[in-house]
Design a protein around this motif. Sequence first.
Motif, short mmCIF file in Angstrom:
data_model
loop_
_atom_site.label_atom_id
_atom_site.label_comp_id
_atom_site.label_asym_id
_atom_site.label_seq_id
_atom_site.Cartn_x
_atom_site.Cartn_y
_atom_site.Cartn_z
N ASP A 138 3.94 1.46 -0.98
CA ASP A 138 4.60 1.55 -2.29
C ASP A 138 3.71 2.28 -3.29
N LEU A 139 2.48 1.83 -3.35
CA LEU A 139 1.57 2.40 -4.33
C LEU A 139 1.29 3.87 -4.06
N LYS A 140 1.20 4.20 -2.77
CA LYS A 140 0.95 5.60 -2.42
C LYS A 140 2.12 6.46 -2.86
N ILE A 200 2.14 1.12 -14.23
CA ILE A 200 2.93 2.32 -13.90
C ILE A 200 3.81 2.69 -15.08
N LEU A 254 1.10 -4.50 -11.78
CA LEU A 254 1.24 -3.12 -11.29
C LEU A 254 2.33 -2.38 -12.07
N HIS A 258 2.15 6.81 -6.51
CA HIS A 258 1.08 7.74 -6.87
C HIS A 258 1.51 9.18 -6.66
N PHE A 303 7.30 -2.85 -5.50
CA PHE A 303 6.34 -3.97 -5.51
C PHE A 303 7.02 -5.31 -5.22
N GLN A 314 0.83 -1.20 0.00
CA GLN A 314 0.00 0.00 0.00
C GLN A 314 0.87 1.25 0.00
#
Lengths: 565, 509
Positions: free
Chosen positions: A451-453, A489, A485, A456, A474, A449
Amino acid sequence: MEQKVSEARSKPRRKIPTGSEASVGNAAGANALRKQAPGTDAGEPSHGEGSRGDQSFESILFARSGTYPDAADATEPSCFGDLNLDQVVASVTANRAEYNLKGFFHTNLLEVDDVAYRHEVMRDLERNEMRDCVLAFAQAMKTMREHFAQMEKIFVPIQKQAWFLDAVDIYSRGVLDLTEALGRSEPRSRGLRGLLGWLRGYVASKDFPAMRSFIETLQADFAKIRYCVYIRGEGFVVHRYEGENDYSAEIEQTFRKFQQGSAKSYLTKIHDYVEMNHIEAKILEFVSLLFPDPFKRLAEFCRTYQNAYLPALVARFDREVQVYLSYLEYIDRLRPLGLKFCYPELSKTDKSLLCREGFDIALATKLAADDTVVVTNDFELSEDQRVIVVSGPNQGGKTTFARMFGQLHHLASLGFPVPGKKAKLFLPDNILTHFEREEDLENLSGKLQDDLKRVHDILDVASGRSIVIMNEIFTSTTLQDATFLSRRIMRKIIALDALCVWITFIHELASFSKETVSMMSMVVPEDPAQRTFKVVRAPASGRSYAMSIAEKYRLTSDDLEGRLP
Amino acid sequence: MKAFLMHAGRDFDLKAPLPWNAEALVQDLELDTLFDAMADGDEFLREVARVALLTGGGNDIDTMRYRQAALQDSLRNPQAVRQIYGSVVGTITGRRTRGGLMWLGNYPGAILSRSVELLEAQVAGLRELRHLCEANAGRFRSPAFSTLFEMLQRELTDEYLQTVEGHLKELKFRDGVLVSAEFGEGLKARDYVLRNALAEHRNWLQRLFGPKQEAYTFNLHPRDEAGARALSELRDRGINIAANAVAQSAEHILSFLTMLRTELAFYVGCLNAHDHLEAKQEPTVMPDPSKPDERLYRFDGLYDVCLSLRTEKRVVGNDLAADGTLLVIVTGANTGGKSTFLRSVGLAQVMMQAGMFVPATSFAANVCDAVVTHFKREEDTAMNSGKFDEELNRMDEIVGHLTSNSLVLFNESFAATNEREGSEIAGMIVDSLLRHRIKSLFVTHLYEFAHSFVGRDPKRIAFLRAERREDGTRTFRIIPGEPLRTSFGEDLYGRFFPGEPLEDDKDAA
């Protein structure tokens, strides 16, 4: 009369910095203003502005004034930790805390001409004669500041005056030497030519030569004074020196025939305090009675120049030029190892890149301490290529490669020579990094989470002028997830048209599209345990036992033919 | 003032860097035995002997002859040399001088008075030394000793010694201290120079009663303790320089005496070793060094001095006349005296280089700037492959340091592999040394290697062999002779393990 001066001097108008606190004045910075040495007139210089020559010159770092935020407010860019640039800046600015330089290293330039302005100055300063004269000036300013710090600890009025005289002398000789030496070495940069023009006007103005001649006359008069102190049990007598014999020399003469090489020194180290005790002060007072004239004029000098000798522009130059000097000093430590630095060709539109023999400057510094030379690497992007995907064995130099890529671009956007033999780079508006963080490992789902934030947030800020560096993101999920993912990206980054280095274990990314380029960390083919940190292959050869040992020790007939006397 | 007993115009440097291979040389030639004999229990004598012998490679023929002459003087007048040496040592280590310059204290006043005291004792010692020289002057003929004696009599006249004693009295500063000063940074006084206070004292009286000179006087308040301290510090600054000058003078005299002691120590050491050898009637002789670029061995009755010093009986001497020879290959029976012979050649060379006598009835050799040893290391317990690697590693080191006028001594080298490979390597290396005119002696069991040089160049290659009588007994003499195919190891083996068949193993090897 003297009494009056001393009172005036004992109540300085501003708080005076002492010792290590002493900071270099940057007239533009509010922080620096508060810390100026006494005598610095940061507002209106007392000297006629009209006599200053080149009016357009303001800063040795910035081609145009007011384009960038003040260095004092510049915080550390977020990529610094990941790229180890925080270490680099700490190392570059070490021993220069008094100049408060870090902010300058945080402020990347956005225009190619701003970079060119610094390249010109840097190239000038790479010439030894030029650098020496600026270094000498910086040293003079430093010594001057130390003098003011010292003055605060002195309470004998005559002595205080003497320290002020010395400080102004050091400052003004520094300025004269700089003007003269700069002129001789003929700077080619806009920055240093501007400074030279300004300095020439300043030292030619009416006041400056008058101040110099006042100083020189006083110093000559004091240097002529020689006196004797006759010490007996109960007190002492002070009188002029009248040619009395040097008794130590007489002793030495008598024993000369025994001289065997050089003897050790038996001089007792008698601690020399700068401050005087009351006996010394008394002797000085007696000497001032024996030779009254120079002492009167010294007091007058102090009254005249107390708050009027240092123009703000000189102080600003003194601080800002340290940015160049500190970086040059830093890279000069790496150059003897054979590492190269070059002035990169920069563009803010053309995204084709080229680098030969680039390296991670932070790692190079660390290895240099152990006399090891960092491995250099090349990269190249042309036409539509935007993303370098790096895969290969662990510990093979992938992260180092990514750091190098980021460092090169940041250093380039500071207007500095970059680590490498040849470089063509992009002038980015921002460098955005996402490196795996060890400390987040306790909670894997939380990590994905996070990582994705972070990714983003990066994509939120990134533009077509940004550089994005992804390092093993990831890793906390399944390969399938990660692949999915990553592809998403990747598509976004390509859509942005940003430049990117992406380190990953997902091989598919390497051949994602025409925008991606694949690179791999390499090992020695015969010994896969050994990393090269580079793409290099070395053939090996076998040999007979004894002879091969002889070869190893260079003892074959051929070897010996060359080696024996 | 210089002693110059070791070099005609130069001090002997006890701290001189030793040759790179000093440690190996001491071990291989067993030099410690010689150092001990020269020391006779005195550590200082031992150290001088050690340095003199190990640094001999740097000496030229003139230096060797210079020392030989001084040594001959010493052998003629052993008592006088020992007496002068004793006097110098006495002055250095006497009751008033023993502390030397070690415990002078931290205040210029203390340094000054201690140094003056030291100097007084040293001056007395110098006076005694001069008297000794006067008494013995006629009996010494060498340039080294006669120059020293003349110099001491010329420099240390009574008149001079009186001047010195006068200064030592004045340096007590009973009349106060006069210093001059100038302005340094921030108008602090600097460049304090001590001025003659005796004259000041006279001037002062004159000023009191004569024409007025502008002067300002300050008298301390009796309770101004800080002032008294400050004034005494100022006095210290004045005395500081004088204290330094006096202490340095004492140091200079001490270093002159130390140098004299050091250079005499070499000859005292030679006397000690000579006494030992004379007592067991071993011969010694002054060697005859010839130019470095010649290649020469010519000796009679050369014996291993260290072996002799360690044993009760006299040891066997060997003869050789090998002018122009570059390579000597020594083969033959085990424990037949080959290593001893090799050592005796090395030792004699080292002793000659240092200017000593050599253990022989006659000895001539060209000067060698280095004696280098490549000996099989017995104590090495590493595996064979490592051993051979180590041997070549050492050879590499030797080659890296070799000079054209070196003497290289090989003892069973390159044998830590099979004979064919060892012979191949040994041959390759020795061949190269021959081509470069580098002198070497090679004690070896490697038959293939030794034999490959037979008949090749008799003028430049000589073969010696450990003598073995018809009945198998060893004489420990080394005689001319080419290598024989059989080694004598089986003899030894047979002695320890009688009755075992050996033929099988021999063939297998």
